[in-house]
Design an enzyme around this catalytic site. Structure first.
Site, PDB file in Angstrom:
ATOM      1  CB  CYS A  42      -0.983  -0.025   1.159  1.00  0.00           C
ATOM      2  SG  CYS A  42      -2.334   1.158   0.968  1.00  0.00           S
ATOM      3  CG  HIS A  88      -3.899  -3.338   3.377  1.00  0.00           C
ATOM      4  ND1 HIS A  88      -2.823  -2.858   4.067  1.00  0.00           N
ATOM      5  CD2 HIS A  88      -4.541  -2.260   2.887  1.00  0.00           C
ATOM      6  CE1 HIS A  88      -2.816  -1.543   4.016  1.00  0.00           C
ATOM      7  NE2 HIS A  88      -3.845  -1.154   3.293  1.00  0.00           N
ATOM      8  CD  GLU A 133      -1.449  -5.952   5.667  1.00  0.00           C
ATOM      9  OE1 GLU A 133      -1.221  -6.347   4.512  1.00  0.00           O
ATOM     10  OE2 GLU A 133      -1.547  -4.741   5.965  1.00  0.00           O
TER      11      GLU A 133
END
Lengths: 216, 257
Positions: free
Chosen positions: A95, A198, A200
């Site tokens: 990001c 993202h 994660e």
């Protein structure tokens, strides 16, 4: 030496050393936890002098471009990142961590990025779309890349951003995502990778991409 | 294509989920992490944690909850409730929240929106709005009045005007609760949601009133919401997230399945 993060239940280390860069503006818990779950030995690097040795570097995405670029410089992390990339370490920017790779951003005019990927970071034009782009959207593959091993075309991943990268060399774009227009959602150039969404936070698909990066 | 989001909301008091129902899948329905894992497995697109802890000296407990959730689930979540200043936002983001929502503090100090969106990015600043339909009254415009303090205190401000101002100041998303619809299970306030969605160019999460799968369909289509939030409906298992998403998908709404 950075802090060694290990928790019960993590896989036994496969010896891959990951340095996660912390510029003091947000959470790294999910990224660290995800890396550890794939057997990596993850260290958090707060200042350039914390850096001991690593095989790979992750620059996570938090905050706004201007403050992040300033913090990187203040902590001499900009130089560290450039040196290590030159030495051939694999690098992943997530990001804002991806945005920082480019020359500059419309988010902070006049503030220089790392300049490792020629190009600019631009804002979505809010014509007919809502900005920020928040939610689950699909990635469309532009051919094969080891980062996308076992990732199906048009998988859903989680985005949360108002700006995206426009690299000069379109050949480095390995996935695009459609939001108003198509933008680069993953780029790959030599030993540098950048991901706009993202991983994660993108459940199975995102974790697989992180696992691919760790196992590269 | 960007999909519409279905978001369960969990009320957390002193670190425990309130109104948690003991499903057979959950060993401890009061544990925010276990509830989060459960909703994750059900296909929730995001989670919202609302901290309703009354005493401020216990607020550190929420930071621990946020940390544990961030390390346990790999999905996005927003934290709100009692967020007063830049430090609160920083602490919650540092602990692992993806977005932070503000309500009363932002209305009292609108510059908080500009300062925090500049520092952390608009994408993580959510403005929560409690709106109540105005009684038709001579000399007063129709529309919705903005409430603060968890819906207890009217402000005399126009909710839509406030939302437009919040957008201009840098808010990245609106979490819109209709006080009229909340708790009724008669459906979201479509008129309010549509009015807000049309007034701003940032995403709008509709909240309050969900009672059936068709309510979700209505608010995401006729109400033009980008996401729909529900609390008790999911907690008490009256509907499952998967059930809602399957219904939406069959009706042609783009959702992640």
């Amino acid at each position: 030496m950075g802090t060694l993060h290990k928790t019960k239940g993590d896989q036994i280390s496969n010896g891959v050393k990951i340095a996660v860069i912390d510029y003091g503006m947000g959470n790294l818990g999910s990224v660290v936890k995800a890396c550890n779950s794939f057997g990596a030995d993850t260290r958090i690097i707060v200042n350039a002098q914390d850096f001991d040795t690593a095989d790979k570097i992750i620059l996570p995405g938090v905050g706004a471009f201007g403050d992040a670029a300033t913090e990187l410089k203040k902590r001499s992390l900009d130089k560290l990142i450039k040196d290590k990339i030159k030495q051939g370490l694999l690098f992943l920017g997530i990001c804002l961590g991806m945005h920082l790779l480019l020359d500059s951003s419309q988010e902070a005019p006049g503030e220089a990025g790392l300049g490792l990927i020629p190009g600019q970071v631009v804002r979505f034009k809010d014509e007919g779309i809502k900005v920020p782009h928040i939610g689950w959207n699909q990635i469309e593959k532009n051919g094969d890349n080891p980062l996308l091993k076992a990732i199906e075309d048009k998988s859903y991943v989680y985005f949360c951003h108002s700006y995206y990268v426009c690299p000069d060399d379109k050949g480095i774009i390995i996935t695009t995502t459609d939001y108003g227009a198509k933008f680069a959602s993953i780029i790959s150039k030599d030993n540098i990778f950048g991901i706009q969404f993202h991983p994660e936070k993108s459940q199975k698909t995102g974790l697989k991409i992180l696992e691919n990066f760790i196992k590269l | 294509m960007l999909t519409k989001r279905i978001i369960p909301c969990l009320d957390v008091k002193d670190g425990r989920v309130v109104k948690g129902v003991k499903f057979k899948e959950l060993k401890d329905a009061g544990d925010p992490v276990e509830s989060a894992i459960y909703y994750d497995s059900e296909g929730a697109d995001e989670l919202v944690f609302l901290d309703i802890t009354a005493s401020s000296d216990k607020r550190g407990i929420m930071i621990d909850v946020v940390k544990r959730v961030a390390e346990s689930i790999f999905m996005p979540f927003t934290v709100g409730g009692g967020v007063c200043n830049t430090e609160d936002i920083r602490d919650l983001l540092n602990a692992g929240a993806d977005k932070v929502s503000m309500n009363t503090a932002a209305i009292k100090h609108p510059d908080l929106i500009s300062a925090t969106s500049r520092r952390f990015g608009s994408q993580c600043i959510v403005i929560a709005v409690d709106a109540k339909r105005r009684e038709p009254q001579e000399g007063k415009p129709p529309g919705w009045e903005l409430y603060i303090n968890g819906g207890r205190t009217p402000t005399e401000l126009d909710a839509i005007e406030w939302i437009k101002k919040a957008e201009k100041l840098g808010a990245g998303e609106i979490l819109l609760t209709s006080m009229d619809a909340d708790g009724t299970k008669n459906g979201y306030d479509l008129e309010l949601t549509k009015a807000v969605s049309g007034a701003v160019k940032i995403p709008v999460i509709a909240s309050g009133g969900a009672g059936s799968v068709s309510d979700f369909y209505d608010v995401l289509t006729k109400g033009c919401a980008d996401a729909a939030l529900a609390a008790s409906l999911f907690h008490y298992r009256q509907l499952s997230i998967a059930g809602v998403k399957n219904y939406l998908s069959e009706k042609g709404v783009s959702v992640r399945i």
